[in-house]
Design a protein around this motif. Structure first.
Motif, PDB file in Angstrom:
ATOM      1  N   ARG A  62      16.507  11.070  -7.254  1.00  0.00           N
ATOM      2  CA  ARG A  62      15.423  10.153  -7.586  1.00  0.00           C
ATOM      3  C   ARG A  62      14.586   9.844  -6.350  1.00  0.00           C
ATOM      4  O   ARG A  62      15.081   9.840  -5.229  1.00  0.00           O
ATOM      5  CB  ARG A  62      15.985   8.827  -8.132  1.00  0.00           C
ATOM      6  CG  ARG A  62      16.899   8.958  -9.304  1.00  0.00           C
ATOM      7  CD  ARG A  62      17.547   7.639  -9.664  1.00  0.00           C
ATOM      8  NE  ARG A  62      16.591   6.681 -10.203  1.00  0.00           N
ATOM      9  CZ  ARG A  62      16.810   5.370 -10.292  1.00  0.00           C
ATOM     10  NH1 ARG A  62      17.940   4.850  -9.851  1.00  0.00           N
ATOM     11  NH2 ARG A  62      15.888   4.585 -10.798  1.00  0.00           N
ATOM     12  N   ARG A  63      13.309   9.561  -6.564  1.00  0.00           N
ATOM     13  CA  ARG A  63      12.450   9.019  -5.506  1.00  0.00           C
ATOM     14  C   ARG A  63      12.208   7.550  -5.844  1.00  0.00           C
ATOM     15  O   ARG A  63      11.326   7.216  -6.630  1.00  0.00           O
ATOM     16  CB  ARG A  63      11.131   9.783  -5.413  1.00  0.00           C
ATOM     17  CG  ARG A  63      10.248   9.281  -4.246  1.00  0.00           C
ATOM     18  CD  ARG A  63       9.113  10.234  -3.938  1.00  0.00           C
ATOM     19  NE  ARG A  63       7.972  10.136  -4.826  1.00  0.00           N
ATOM     20  CZ  ARG A  63       6.862   9.426  -4.564  1.00  0.00           C
ATOM     21  NH1 ARG A  63       6.763   8.724  -3.436  1.00  0.00           N
ATOM     22  NH2 ARG A  63       5.854   9.415  -5.420  1.00  0.00           N
ATOM     23  N   ILE A  64      13.004   6.677  -5.251  1.00  0.00           N
ATOM     24  CA  ILE A  64      12.888   5.242  -5.525  1.00  0.00           C
ATOM     25  C   ILE A  64      12.458   4.460  -4.285  1.00  0.00           C
ATOM     26  O   ILE A  64      12.230   3.255  -4.373  1.00  0.00           O
ATOM     27  CB  ILE A  64      14.197   4.652  -6.091  1.00  0.00           C
ATOM     28  CG1 ILE A  64      15.348   4.768  -5.090  1.00  0.00           C
ATOM     29  CG2 ILE A  64      14.558   5.343  -7.405  1.00  0.00           C
ATOM     30  CD1 ILE A  64      16.632   4.063  -5.556  1.00  0.00           C
ATOM     31  N   ASP A  65      12.350   5.145  -3.148  1.00  0.00           N
ATOM     32  CA  ASP A  65      11.910   4.528  -1.894  1.00  0.00           C
ATOM     33  C   ASP A  65      10.517   5.051  -1.579  1.00  0.00           C
ATOM     34  O   ASP A  65      10.265   6.254  -1.669  1.00  0.00           O
ATOM     35  CB  ASP A  65      12.862   4.878  -0.755  1.00  0.00           C
ATOM     36  CG  ASP A  65      14.300   4.511  -1.081  1.00  0.00           C
ATOM     37  OD1 ASP A  65      14.692   3.365  -0.817  1.00  0.00           O
ATOM     38  OD2 ASP A  65      15.025   5.379  -1.622  1.00  0.00           O
ATOM     39  N   ALA A  66       9.617   4.143  -1.204  1.00  0.00           N
ATOM     40  CA  ALA A  66       8.220   4.557  -1.018  1.00  0.00           C
ATOM     41  C   ALA A  66       7.564   3.813   0.125  1.00  0.00           C
ATOM     42  O   ALA A  66       8.010   2.718   0.517  1.00  0.00           O
ATOM     43  CB  ALA A  66       7.430   4.322  -2.301  1.00  0.00           C
ATOM     44  N   LEU A  67       6.503   4.412   0.630  1.00  0.00           N
ATOM     45  CA  LEU A  67       5.633   3.741   1.584  1.00  0.00           C
ATOM     46  C   LEU A  67       4.211   3.833   1.048  1.00  0.00           C
ATOM     47  O   LEU A  67       3.710   4.936   0.787  1.00  0.00           O
ATOM     48  CB  LEU A  67       5.711   4.380   2.972  1.00  0.00           C
ATOM     49  CG  LEU A  67       5.047   3.502   4.044  1.00  0.00           C
ATOM     50  CD1 LEU A  67       6.061   2.517   4.605  1.00  0.00           C
ATOM     51  CD2 LEU A  67       4.457   4.333   5.163  1.00  0.00           C
ATOM     52  N   PHE A  68       3.588   2.661   0.867  1.00  0.00           N
ATOM     53  CA  PHE A  68       2.213   2.561   0.387  1.00  0.00           C
ATOM     54  C   PHE A  68       1.344   1.998   1.502  1.00  0.00           C
ATOM     55  O   PHE A  68       1.776   1.102   2.234  1.00  0.00           O
ATOM     56  CB  PHE A  68       2.124   1.628  -0.826  1.00  0.00           C
ATOM     57  CG  PHE A  68       3.029   2.012  -1.962  1.00  0.00           C
ATOM     58  CD1 PHE A  68       2.709   3.057  -2.804  1.00  0.00           C
ATOM     59  CD2 PHE A  68       4.201   1.313  -2.190  1.00  0.00           C
ATOM     60  CE1 PHE A  68       3.536   3.407  -3.862  1.00  0.00           C
ATOM     61  CE2 PHE A  68       5.043   1.648  -3.241  1.00  0.00           C
ATOM     62  CZ  PHE A  68       4.708   2.699  -4.082  1.00  0.00           C
ATOM     63  N   VAL A  69       0.105   2.485   1.596  1.00  0.00           N
ATOM     64  CA  VAL A  69      -0.795   1.998   2.639  1.00  0.00           C
ATOM     65  C   VAL A  69      -2.174   1.719   2.065  1.00  0.00           C
ATOM     66  O   VAL A  69      -2.581   2.292   1.044  1.00  0.00           O
ATOM     67  CB  VAL A  69      -0.905   2.994   3.821  1.00  0.00           C
ATOM     68  CG1 VAL A  69       0.457   3.224   4.460  1.00  0.00           C
ATOM     69  CG2 VAL A  69      -1.529   4.308   3.391  1.00  0.00           C
ATOM     70  N   ASP A  70      -2.875   0.847   2.742  1.00  0.00           N
ATOM     71  CA  ASP A  70      -4.272   0.568   2.436  1.00  0.00           C
ATOM     72  C   ASP A  70      -5.073   1.873   2.516  1.00  0.00           C
ATOM     73  O   ASP A  70      -4.833   2.695   3.409  1.00  0.00           O
ATOM     74  CB  ASP A  70      -4.780  -0.454   3.468  1.00  0.00           C
ATOM     75  CG  ASP A  70      -6.198  -0.907   3.207  1.00  0.00           C
ATOM     76  OD1 ASP A  70      -7.122  -0.091   3.398  1.00  0.00           O
ATOM     77  OD2 ASP A  70      -6.388  -2.076   2.828  1.00  0.00           O
ATOM     78  N   PRO A  71      -6.024   2.093   1.614  1.00  0.00           N
ATOM     79  CA  PRO A  71      -6.816   3.334   1.658  1.00  0.00           C
ATOM     80  C   PRO A  71      -7.566   3.556   2.965  1.00  0.00           C
ATOM     81  O   PRO A  71      -7.959   4.689   3.269  1.00  0.00           O
ATOM     82  CB  PRO A  71      -7.787   3.166   0.484  1.00  0.00           C
ATOM     83  CG  PRO A  71      -7.120   2.208  -0.445  1.00  0.00           C
ATOM     84  CD  PRO A  71      -6.348   1.270   0.427  1.00  0.00           C
ATOM     85  N   ARG A  72      -7.780   2.494   3.744  1.00  0.00           N
ATOM     86  CA  ARG A  72      -8.453   2.645   5.035  1.00  0.00           C
ATOM     87  C   ARG A  72      -7.548   3.298   6.082  1.00  0.00           C
ATOM     88  O   ARG A  72      -8.023   3.721   7.152  1.00  0.00           O
ATOM     89  CB  ARG A  72      -8.939   1.289   5.539  1.00  0.00           C
ATOM     90  CG  ARG A  72     -10.074   0.696   4.728  1.00  0.00           C
ATOM     91  CD  ARG A  72     -10.340  -0.750   5.117  1.00  0.00           C
ATOM     92  NE  ARG A  72      -9.269  -1.628   4.639  1.00  0.00           N
ATOM     93  CZ  ARG A  72      -9.243  -2.953   4.819  1.00  0.00           C
ATOM     94  NH1 ARG A  72     -10.231  -3.534   5.500  1.00  0.00           N
ATOM     95  NH2 ARG A  72      -8.256  -3.679   4.338  1.00  0.00           N
ATOM     96  N   ILE A  73      -6.263   3.367   5.802  1.00  0.00           N
ATOM     97  CA  ILE A  73      -5.300   3.976   6.715  1.00  0.00           C
ATOM     98  C   ILE A  73      -5.114   5.441   6.338  1.00  0.00           C
ATOM     99  O   ILE A  73      -4.930   5.780   5.172  1.00  0.00           O
ATOM    100  CB  ILE A  73      -3.951   3.225   6.656  1.00  0.00           C
ATOM    101  CG1 ILE A  73      -4.120   1.786   7.145  1.00  0.00           C
ATOM    102  CG2 ILE A  73      -2.895   3.947   7.481  1.00  0.00           C
ATOM    103  CD1 ILE A  73      -2.883   0.924   6.970  1.00  0.00           C
TER     104      ILE A  73
END
Length: 236
Positions: A193-204
């Motif tokens: 499973r992919r249950i760990d994530a990193l999300f970033v602001d679109p400016r990054i």
């Protein structure tokens, strides 16, 4: 993969460390080898002597504590000395009777010549009935951040889940941005499973993304660490 542009480089690890119940020497070696500027920890110290334990964990990684611990229910933010923390705060989600307390940690930071960002971390419930409300509270905390957000989380569900969609809304999923959404993060014994994530602001800008699968990471925790290289927009 997003094309790098002008900006300040930042290396981030998001890592559920399984309450340090596995090989702690391997855990320290994994993080030190990654040489991150920021580590977003899930299942960090949250009970007796949590401050000392958090500081010892940070020292083993060659980092310092920025925010979190018991007030954030085990969500812990660690930084290198390259990163200056200007403010921090913790969030607790409402308790569902019979379930574990959950929360989030946030730190406003500056790196390089005026590149400001807010890093945040959370670990959502294993109960699908309470995850969506927790995700909504976490998303509100991210929306209130004063600077471009970097959010690491163990969401306890995959990208097709409602809580994932709530946290991801309006943000870049680093795995998707690099065409590596097939990299599975849990469990180390049986990756499924992919249950760990990193999300970033679109400016990054997302420069690179990896799920680190090595003999050491398989000994260090039941989750693989997510390792991401970013370029931050200057904000001064």
């Amino acid at each position: 993969m997003a094309a790098p542009g002008a900006g300040v480089p930042l290396r981030v690890v998001s890592y559920n460390i399984h309450s340090q119940r596995d090989d702690t020497a391997a855990l320290a070696a994994v993080v030190r080898a990654a040489a991150p500027d920021v580590v977003v920890v899930q299942e960090g110290p949250r009970r007796f002597r949590w401050r000392q334990k958090s500081a010892a964990l940070a020292e083993s990684f060659g980092l310092v504590v920025a925010a979190g611990g018991l007030p954030a229910l085990g969500n812990l933010l660690l930084t290198s000395l390259r990163v200056r923390v200007t403010a921090s705060r913790c969030q607790r989600f409402p308790l569902t009777p019979g379930r574990h307390l959950r929360g989030a940690a946030y730190a406003d930071c500056v790196v390089g010549r005026g590149a400001r960002f807010t890093v945040a971390g959370s670990h959502l419930s294993t109960d699908p009935a309470e995850r969506p409300a927790q995700a909504e509270l976490f998303a509100r905390g991210l929306a209130d951040a004063p600077w471009p957000v970097i959010a690491g989380a163990d969401l306890n569900e995959g990208p097709d889940g409602p809580a994932w969609a709530t946290v991801a809304a309006g943000r870049t999923d680093a795995a998707v941005a690099t065409d590596r959404a097939d990299r599975l993060t849990f469990s180390c014994g049986n990756p499924s499973r992919r249950i760990d994530a990193l999300f970033v602001d679109p400016r990054i800008t997302v420069v690179d993304y990896d799920v680190v699968d090595t003999p050491e990471t398989r000994r260090a925790s039941d989750h693989f660490p997510v390792l991401v290289d970013l370029l931050l927009p200057p904000t001064d």
